[in-house]
Design an enzyme around this catalytic site. Structure first.
Site, PDB file in Angstrom:
ATOM      1  CD  GLU A  37      80.473 -44.105  19.175  1.00 10.95           C
ATOM      2  OE1 GLU A  37      79.289 -43.255  18.612  1.00 10.95           O
ATOM      3  OE2 GLU A  37      80.899 -45.580  18.796  1.00 10.95           O
ATOM      4  NE  ARG A 263      78.144 -31.889  11.967  1.00 11.65           N
ATOM      5  CZ  ARG A 263      77.428 -32.910  12.858  1.00 11.65           C
ATOM      6  NH1 ARG A 263      76.845 -33.772  13.877  1.00 11.65           N
ATOM      7  NH2 ARG A 263      79.000 -33.264  13.043  1.00 11.65           N
ATOM      8  CE  LYS A 273      82.595 -37.625  17.781  1.00  7.19           C
ATOM      9  NZ  LYS A 273      82.518 -39.070  19.196  1.00  7.19           N
TER      10      LYS A 273
HETATM   11  P1  ATP Z   1      81.032 -36.165  14.438  1.00 12.86           P
HETATM   12  O1  ATP Z   1      80.845 -35.932  13.765  1.00 12.86           O
HETATM   13  O2  ATP Z   1      81.994 -35.344  14.600  1.00 12.86           O
HETATM   14  O3  ATP Z   1      81.755 -37.618  14.417  1.00 12.86           O
HETATM   15  P2  ATP Z   1      78.797 -37.218  16.825  1.00 12.86           P
HETATM   16  O4  ATP Z   1      77.423 -36.813  16.415  1.00 12.86           O
HETATM   17  O5  ATP Z   1      79.284 -38.001  16.027  1.00 12.86           O
HETATM   18  O6  ATP Z   1      80.136 -36.624  15.962  1.00 12.86           O
HETATM   19  P3  ATP Z   1      78.769 -37.912  19.499  1.00 12.86           P
HETATM   20  O7  ATP Z   1      80.242 -38.105  20.382  1.00 12.86           O
HETATM   21  O8  ATP Z   1      77.501 -38.233  18.959  1.00 12.86           O
HETATM   22  O9  ATP Z   1      80.055 -36.970  17.508  1.00 12.86           O
HETATM   23  O10 ATP Z   1      78.150 -36.431  19.934  1.00 12.86           O
HETATM   24  C1  ATP Z   1      78.319 -36.087  21.177  1.00 12.86           C
HETATM   25  C2  ATP Z   1      76.759 -35.020  21.116  1.00 12.86           C
HETATM   26  O11 ATP Z   1      77.381 -33.932  20.482  1.00 12.86           O
HETATM   27  C3  ATP Z   1      75.935 -34.938  19.798  1.00 12.86           C
HETATM   28  O12 ATP Z   1      74.656 -34.823  20.833  1.00 12.86           O
HETATM   29  C4  ATP Z   1      75.733 -35.044  18.737  1.00 12.86           C
HETATM   30  O13 ATP Z   1      74.438 -34.284  17.978  1.00 12.86           O
HETATM   31  C5  ATP Z   1      76.817 -33.616  19.004  1.00 12.86           C
HETATM   32  N1  ATP Z   1      78.077 -33.176  18.313  1.00 12.86           N
HETATM   33  C6  ATP Z   1      79.104 -33.391  17.667  1.00 12.86           C
HETATM   34  N2  ATP Z   1      79.440 -32.165  16.305  1.00 12.86           N
HETATM   35  C7  ATP Z   1      78.152 -31.618  16.683  1.00 12.86           C
HETATM   36  C8  ATP Z   1      78.252 -30.196  15.849  1.00 12.86           C
HETATM   37  N3  ATP Z   1      78.959 -30.097  14.882  1.00 12.86           N
HETATM   38  N4  ATP Z   1      77.348 -28.950  16.520  1.00 12.86           N
HETATM   39  C9  ATP Z   1      77.041 -29.557  17.258  1.00 12.86           C
HETATM   40  N5  ATP Z   1      77.015 -30.397  17.823  1.00 12.86           N
HETATM   41  C10 ATP Z   1      77.634 -31.462  17.900  1.00 12.86           C
HETATM   42 MG    MG Z   2      77.166 -39.666  16.589  1.00 12.37          MG
END
Ligand code: ATP
Ligand code: MG
Length: 564
Positions: A37, A263, A273
């Site tokens: 995102e 994760r 984030k």
């Molecule tokens: P955050 O929790 O940091 O806000 P998010 O999941 O909201 O991260 P996205 O932009 O939706 O951020 O993430 C894009 C992809 O990266 C998704 O498929 C998510 O599952 C993966 N992702 C995010 N954080 C991690 C992490 N710490 N380890 C592995 N994969 C991750």
């Molecule tokens: Mg997300």
């Protein structure tokens, strides 16, 4: 057609994929996507997901799409889109012409929602957000059915069309899936699919005032792009039945398999984030690319290489259970990569003046120094030597304790690639009483680094010539947070920031070969660590070096302990 390897799959996700290849679930296709995102910069956790998705696609000969998962206008921006594109490319991955935006599917998604309404699988609900939450029930109690649940299909179609047309206030109605308010899985209790939200979307502007929820948009975006394996993090496990339910109701051609993995959590930092945004907006860091940040942009600026990050991701692997990876493993991977490839130079972080009393005043010699002691192919450079030098303050002690082998009154040491010098006397600052200058004599017969009479010294120290070296700023980094797991320390996480995470040294001196060093170039400063010319703040006349990582490797010790 993807081929299964003869060697066993390296993780459970690849195991599932190979099972699907054997039973022909997707006609031999493997297609993945990385769906960030654009509401922040990518961090090392995202890198794990990038390496996994692009790595799997490459291994099984399929595509991996880069998809901006941009269905929630708040917080999304073009700046973030551009940073994501830049970071994924820098990590070394290529999506060809398959850069997609979920926002491009808004019309299609709307039509899918209409289809759900027509088959009686979705309804317009006029409860408030609070009421919906209150009536959702708990893990032990079922939810309550909405009084609007049995609205006629025609009425739902009409309301949904008018929601889109902007006839209602934000929050007046939502579109909900009609599933089961008594489901043991709370996600399945008539989840919201669409909400009214008047906000300007960075791509579609004010064209829409209703936006789809993640659960509705994600599975359908995957299906539209003919993804086979939709890999996501563990917190979406409970959403998988909803992912499948939506695709089943709509009878789509492509029904991807969602697979969840743990994760990445990294010690002494945070990978959320929301929290990283807070650090940037509150000014706790200089920006998303602050070299202390666990963002790809921060790591790149600090001097980490894409190879090191990819190698780290390969080594941590993927699993189903959450754990905390030691940041020293990441540093180990960085060191391992840099050790092979970067040239050695000499620089002094905290200079102490040394005068070689018996060296002729005007004389200058040039020592031929190899750029990499194990790799003659990297060539050599000439480093000037003269009567006045700088050495590291910590390499001299007036009253050395027993195990201090470096320079001290009466003590002889070797200068790296040069002579033996012996300390004769010190000059002190009359005001502070601190040693301001050290006087030494050198032995001209030791230029090779060895004494013809066979006498030994216990230490070799680095140095630069005072008149030939160039001034520089050094930025040394320490752990970002004081505790290994700051994410678990409650909401006011900023008070756990390490106040010493950045030390700025403004009077460093580096050897003359670094004059005008290119932004982004990397070096090993002998005995001190790996450094990178800061791509933002360094200029030819004002060099700034970020310490990427010190030389000492604590990972070896950590892994040794873990074995016990
Ligand atoms: P955050 O929790 O940091 O806000 P998010 O999941 O909201 O991260 P996205 O932009 O939706 O951020 O993430 C894009 C992809 O990266 C998704 O498929 C998510 O599952 C993966 N992702 C995010 N954080 C991690 C992490 N710490 N380890 C592995 N994969 C991750
Ligand atoms: Mg997300």
């Amino acid at each position: 057609m993807a081929q299964t390897n003869s060697s066993p799959p390296s993780d459970f996700i690849r195991g599932i994929i190979e099972e699907h290849l054997r039973n022909n679930r997707f006609q031999g296709r493997v297609a993945t996507r990385f769906p960030p995102e654009p509401n922040g910069y990518l961090h090392i956790g995202h890198a794990k997901s990038v390496c996994l998705n692009f790595g799997i696609a490459a291994q099984y000969g399929g595509p991996c799409n880069l998809r901006m998962d941009d269905t929630d206008p708040s917080g999304e921006s073009l700046e973030y889109v551009e940073s994501i594109i830049n970071d994924v490319r820098w990590l070394g991955f290529d999506w060809g012409d398959r850069l997609f935006y979920a926002s491009d599917y808004f019309e299609q998604l709307y039509q899918f929602a209409v289809q759900l309404i027509k088959t009686g699988k979705a309804y317009a609900c006029s409860l408030s957000a609070d009421e919906i939450r209150e009536q959702r029930g708990t893990l032990t109690e079922p939810g309550k059915e909405s009084p609007y649940r049995n609205r006629a299909i025609e009425e739902n179609l009409d309301l949904f069309a008018r929601m889109r047309a902007g006839e209602f206030e934000d929050g007046a109605h939502v579109l909900r899936a009609k599933i089961d308010m008594a489901s043991p899985n709370i996600t399945m209790r008539d989840p919201v699919l669409y909400r009214i939200k008047r906000a300007t979307h960075y791509r579609t502007g004010r064209q829409w005032c209703i936006y789809p929820m993640y659960d509705f948009a994600h599975c359908l975006s995957d299906s539209i792009e003919k993804i086979t394996h939709s890999i996501c993090t563990l917190e979406f496990e409970n959403n998988r039945p909803l992912y499948d339910w939506i695709l089943d109701q709509l009878n789509v051609d492509c029904h991807p398999q969602q697979i969840e993995f743990a994760r990445l959590n990294l010690s002494y930092t945070i990978l959320s984030k929301r929290r990283l945004i807070e650090l940037v907006s509150k000014g706790n860091v200089t920006g998303w690319d602050d070299p202390r940040m666990p963002t790809i942009a921060g790591m790149r600026r600090r001097g980490y290489t894409p190879e090191a990050i990819r190698n780290f991701c390969a080594r941590i692997g993927v699993a189903k259970n959450e754990n905390l990876v030691d940041v020293s493993l990441l540093e180990h991977c960085v060191r391992e990569d840099l050790n092979e490839r970067v040239p050695r130079v000499m620089g002094v972080l905290r200079p102490l003046r040394v005068v070689i009393d018996n060296y002729p005043e005007e004389q200058v010699e040039e020592f031929e120094c190899p750029n990499h002691p194990q790799n003659p192919g990297m060539g050599s450079r000439r480093v000037p030597f003269s009567r006045i030098l700088y050495i590291e303050q910590e390499d001299f002690l007036e009253n050395p304790p027993k195990k201090f082998y470096r320079l001290a009154p009466g003590r002889e040491v070797r200068l790296r690639y040069g002579y033996f010098i012996k300390c004769a006397s010190v000059v002190k600052d009359p005001n502070t009483g601190e040693v301001a200058e050290v006087h030494c004599t050198y032995d001209p017969k030791t230029r090779s680094g060895f004494a013809p009479d066979g006498r030994k010294v216990d230490a070799t120290i680095h140095w630069v010539s005072a008149n030939h070296s160039v001034p520089a700023e050094g930025r040394l980094y320490d752990r970002f947070f004081k505790f290994a797991d700051p994410a678990g320390e409650g909401d006011d996480f900023t008070k756990y920031l390490n106040p010493r995470s950045l030390e700025t040294l403004t009077s460093c001196r580096v050897e003359s070969s670094l004059t005008g060093a290119a932004p982004g170039s990397r070096y090993q400063f002998e005995r001190l660590g790996y450094f990178c010319v800061d791509p933002v703040d360094s200029f030819p006349k004002r060099l700034v070096f970020n310490r990427i990582v010190p030389l000492r490797d604590s990972w070896a010790k950590v892994s040794e302990k873990e074995k016990k």
